[in-house]
Motif scaffolding. Sequence first.
Motif, PDB file in Angstrom:
ATOM      1  N   TRP A 272       6.279  16.973   0.123  1.00  0.00           N
ATOM      2  CA  TRP A 272       5.551  15.548  -0.263  1.00  0.00           C
ATOM      3  C   TRP A 272       5.913  14.788   0.994  1.00  0.00           C
ATOM      4  O   TRP A 272       6.796  14.748   1.855  1.00  0.00           O
ATOM      5  CB  TRP A 272       5.755  15.077  -1.542  1.00  0.00           C
ATOM      6  CG  TRP A 272       5.468  15.444  -2.724  1.00  0.00           C
ATOM      7  CD1 TRP A 272       6.141  16.597  -2.979  1.00  0.00           C
ATOM      8  CD2 TRP A 272       4.169  15.347  -3.378  1.00  0.00           C
ATOM      9  NE1 TRP A 272       5.311  17.196  -4.326  1.00  0.00           N
ATOM     10  CE2 TRP A 272       4.264  16.346  -4.312  1.00  0.00           C
ATOM     11  CE3 TRP A 272       3.169  14.424  -3.166  1.00  0.00           C
ATOM     12  CZ2 TRP A 272       3.079  16.376  -5.468  1.00  0.00           C
ATOM     13  CZ3 TRP A 272       2.163  14.620  -4.443  1.00  0.00           C
ATOM     14  CH2 TRP A 272       2.191  15.390  -5.178  1.00  0.00           C
ATOM     15  N   GLY A 273       5.162  13.867   1.238  1.00  0.00           N
ATOM     16  CA  GLY A 273       5.257  12.795   2.228  1.00  0.00           C
ATOM     17  C   GLY A 273       4.832  11.427   1.497  1.00  0.00           C
ATOM     18  O   GLY A 273       3.834  11.287   0.874  1.00  0.00           O
ATOM     19  N   SER A 274       5.502  10.326   1.771  1.00  0.00           N
ATOM     20  CA  SER A 274       5.287   9.075   1.029  1.00  0.00           C
ATOM     21  C   SER A 274       5.471   7.959   2.124  1.00  0.00           C
ATOM     22  O   SER A 274       6.489   7.908   2.593  1.00  0.00           O
ATOM     23  CB  SER A 274       6.126   8.639   0.009  1.00  0.00           C
ATOM     24  OG  SER A 274       5.842   7.472  -0.758  1.00  0.00           O
ATOM     25  N   LEU A 275       4.486   6.975   2.351  1.00  0.00           N
ATOM     26  CA  LEU A 275       4.724   5.971   3.187  1.00  0.00           C
ATOM     27  C   LEU A 275       4.213   4.455   2.494  1.00  0.00           C
ATOM     28  O   LEU A 275       3.297   4.645   1.462  1.00  0.00           O
ATOM     29  CB  LEU A 275       3.653   6.028   4.355  1.00  0.00           C
ATOM     30  CG  LEU A 275       3.592   7.365   5.195  1.00  0.00           C
ATOM     31  CD1 LEU A 275       2.669   7.249   6.174  1.00  0.00           C
ATOM     32  CD2 LEU A 275       5.048   7.347   5.935  1.00  0.00           C
ATOM     33  N   ASN A 276       5.001   3.423   2.843  1.00  0.00           N
ATOM     34  CA  ASN A 276       4.657   2.328   2.104  1.00  0.00           C
ATOM     35  C   ASN A 276       4.415   1.281   3.214  1.00  0.00           C
ATOM     36  O   ASN A 276       5.042   1.107   4.329  1.00  0.00           O
ATOM     37  CB  ASN A 276       5.901   1.905   1.453  1.00  0.00           C
ATOM     38  CG  ASN A 276       6.325   3.064   0.238  1.00  0.00           C
ATOM     39  OD1 ASN A 276       5.228   3.068  -0.713  1.00  0.00           O
ATOM     40  ND2 ASN A 276       7.036   3.723   0.283  1.00  0.00           N
TER      41      ASN A 276
ATOM     42  N   VAL B  52       0.909  -1.060   0.147  1.00  0.00           N
ATOM     43  CA  VAL B  52       0.011   0.000  -0.114  1.00  0.00           C
ATOM     44  C   VAL B  52       0.796   1.144   0.024  1.00  0.00           C
ATOM     45  O   VAL B  52       1.950   1.545   0.748  1.00  0.00           O
ATOM     46  CB  VAL B  52      -1.024   0.109   1.060  1.00  0.00           C
ATOM     47  CG1 VAL B  52      -1.791   1.274   1.471  1.00  0.00           C
ATOM     48  CG2 VAL B  52      -1.904  -0.993   0.989  1.00  0.00           C
ATOM     49  N   ALA B  53       0.642   2.079  -1.070  1.00  0.00           N
ATOM     50  CA  ALA B  53       1.434   3.263  -1.095  1.00  0.00           C
ATOM     51  C   ALA B  53       0.402   4.511  -0.654  1.00  0.00           C
ATOM     52  O   ALA B  53      -0.604   4.702  -1.227  1.00  0.00           O
ATOM     53  CB  ALA B  53       1.827   3.703  -2.429  1.00  0.00           C
ATOM     54  N   ILE B  54       1.079   5.356   0.297  1.00  0.00           N
ATOM     55  CA  ILE B  54       0.240   6.677   1.019  1.00  0.00           C
ATOM     56  C   ILE B  54       1.040   7.835   0.409  1.00  0.00           C
ATOM     57  O   ILE B  54       2.168   7.991   0.993  1.00  0.00           O
ATOM     58  CB  ILE B  54       0.065   6.343   2.459  1.00  0.00           C
ATOM     59  CG1 ILE B  54      -0.668   5.130   2.811  1.00  0.00           C
ATOM     60  CG2 ILE B  54      -0.683   7.496   3.037  1.00  0.00           C
ATOM     61  CD1 ILE B  54      -0.508   4.795   4.338  1.00  0.00           C
ATOM     62  N   ILE B  55       0.465   8.531  -0.200  1.00  0.00           N
ATOM     63  CA  ILE B  55       1.211   9.624  -1.079  1.00  0.00           C
ATOM     64  C   ILE B  55       0.347  11.041  -0.661  1.00  0.00           C
ATOM     65  O   ILE B  55      -0.552  11.350  -0.969  1.00  0.00           O
ATOM     66  CB  ILE B  55       1.147   9.669  -2.607  1.00  0.00           C
ATOM     67  CG1 ILE B  55       1.957   8.217  -2.972  1.00  0.00           C
ATOM     68  CG2 ILE B  55       1.880  10.847  -3.216  1.00  0.00           C
ATOM     69  CD1 ILE B  55       1.863   7.826  -4.268  1.00  0.00           C
ATOM     70  N   SER B  56       0.989  11.866   0.038  1.00  0.00           N
ATOM     71  CA  SER B  56       0.614  13.073   0.713  1.00  0.00           C
ATOM     72  C   SER B  56       1.118  14.274   0.078  1.00  0.00           C
ATOM     73  O   SER B  56       2.358  14.454   0.153  1.00  0.00           O
ATOM     74  CB  SER B  56       0.624  13.048   2.145  1.00  0.00           C
ATOM     75  OG  SER B  56       0.017  11.944   2.745  1.00  0.00           O
ATOM     76  N   ASN B  57       0.443  15.430  -0.249  1.00  0.00           N
ATOM     77  CA  ASN B  57       1.092  16.600  -0.488  1.00  0.00           C
ATOM     78  C   ASN B  57       0.767  17.513   0.829  1.00  0.00           C
ATOM     79  O   ASN B  57      -0.239  17.663   1.048  1.00  0.00           O
ATOM     80  CB  ASN B  57       0.473  17.155  -1.810  1.00  0.00           C
ATOM     81  CG  ASN B  57       1.131  18.350  -2.253  1.00  0.00           C
ATOM     82  OD1 ASN B  57       0.957  19.624  -1.495  1.00  0.00           O
ATOM     83  ND2 ASN B  57       2.071  18.484  -3.017  1.00  0.00           N
TER      84      ASN B  57
END
Length: 553
Positions: free
Chosen positions: A446-450, A393-398
Amino acid sequence: MKKFIFSFLFVSLLIAQDNKIEQVYYTACDRAGIEIDKPIDFKPFDTGKCGFGLYVEVGRNWDKFSEIQKSNIKKSLERPQLQTSILSPSRRFRIHFDTTGVNEPFLFNDYGKIPKSWKMYVDSVAKYIDSVYNVIVNLIGFEFNFNDDTLGGGSEYDIYIQNLTEGLYGETVFDYSNPLPRSGVAKRFLSFMRIDNSYYESSYYTRGINALKVTLAHEFGHAVQLLSYGLWDEDIWFYEMTSTWLEEAVFDDVNDYYAYIPRFFKATSTPIYFHDGYDLVVLGIFLQARFTHRVIVRAWDNIRNYPPVSALELSLNSFSSSLKREFVEFSLWNYYTGSRARSGYYKEGANYPEVRFETQPIFITSNEATINNSTGALSTQYYMFIWRSDTIVAIISNVNLNSALARSSDEFVFQYHITAGSYSEGYTPLGNGLKTRLKVPDFDNWGSLNILNSQIAFVKTNDVFPNPFYADGIEKILIPVDSGSEDVEMKIFTIGFDLVYSGKFKPEFNFGNYFVSWNGRDNSGEIVKTGVYIYFVRSGNSERLGKFVLIRK
């Protein structure tokens, strides 16, 4: 042709705006019982469960109303004339009501209305509004020094019990054209409250006394906001978010907010400032869990002089964090709901809906998959990938705060690449041979969690985040440690092994892991120079050494 299309769109926009102004006018008069000619197909202006937004719209569009409309709106803002009133036990609130007629309060049970129950209902209002005041003012710490002289019959805050429009829980009524002397930049206002006389109709998600309880908490929250802190009329989402959070803070057992949060979980890719605010109650719950209620109170202290996004950023800074960092963490919390709920996140998360993914699960073929998309400021997108027996699961935040402050509708492009191939530079290893890369022109926004097979793959054993670290003295670099049970000794060196910072810290829990953090300042409080730095952390018998790139902003 282009000129024609532009002219058509411009005219359409003007017509829509005129229709909205008329709708606001008709609704204000309708709720106050003022007889005017309305279109046969009239539909009330939708403000959700609470009428607060209607009076904000009245104020924002005041100069666009005709003189006759202004006169009728002024009448709609007058206090209702009801048959009698009592004071609450604390004598801080005057409760107005009728003992006969359509506005007569009543209780009900499974068999219907309970005759002559108006006194029990009114006594309940008096009891619960004093409880609300005690929690919001005395325990949480919001300010409320109210005195309207003799308006409503005395200096107390006035609550009017009426038979409201079906589905409308209550409203905090104020006159936008009559502000109080300012205590900061934002305008302040006196107000009064109108609440329903029964909450009997099935259109209420929560009915009866429980609906009354959360309405008193919600509307009193608006009264506090208007009197003590001030109004930023473009940012009603923060006002409704706070008032809905107060419902949960005062009456944790009611949970009326369950009716509204599905809207947020279905639309996390919409910037938070474009939500109505009721659905964002989870943001308030998240912030309270992370920092206690004081972070929200401090944000409201800042609202006297700064709009909500800036006010919240300043508040989080005072807690050694930032809105950018916390929004990424918030996005992770929002994944762990419903069937995925787990300890350490939302206390009631198992009862929350699950986030909506932007696409159907994407099967990784030819060892890789790519997402090219865009999203707005303070928004998050969720994607699921399938690779053999693995689920990612990729969680992509601006987290572009400048755009958020401008309430921008701009979207920002990104490319997310996941691969089992041999790519290395700029890629983050996830495990099981997989690695990812978020390609954006402005990585700091940006922030990105996996998440790999339900485990957060945000950082691996020796990774720090972010790397490179853009140091502004507020944002922090996170250095992973093995556990949160022991204090951690941390030292930061230049590449030449000159010590620039040292200290001993309690580990923080962020993104599903334990970390210690550093804000890029040396022991004298100055932001260090751009360069490569070495970190050393020791906890018990465990030691870790690594390096990262720091870029001074």
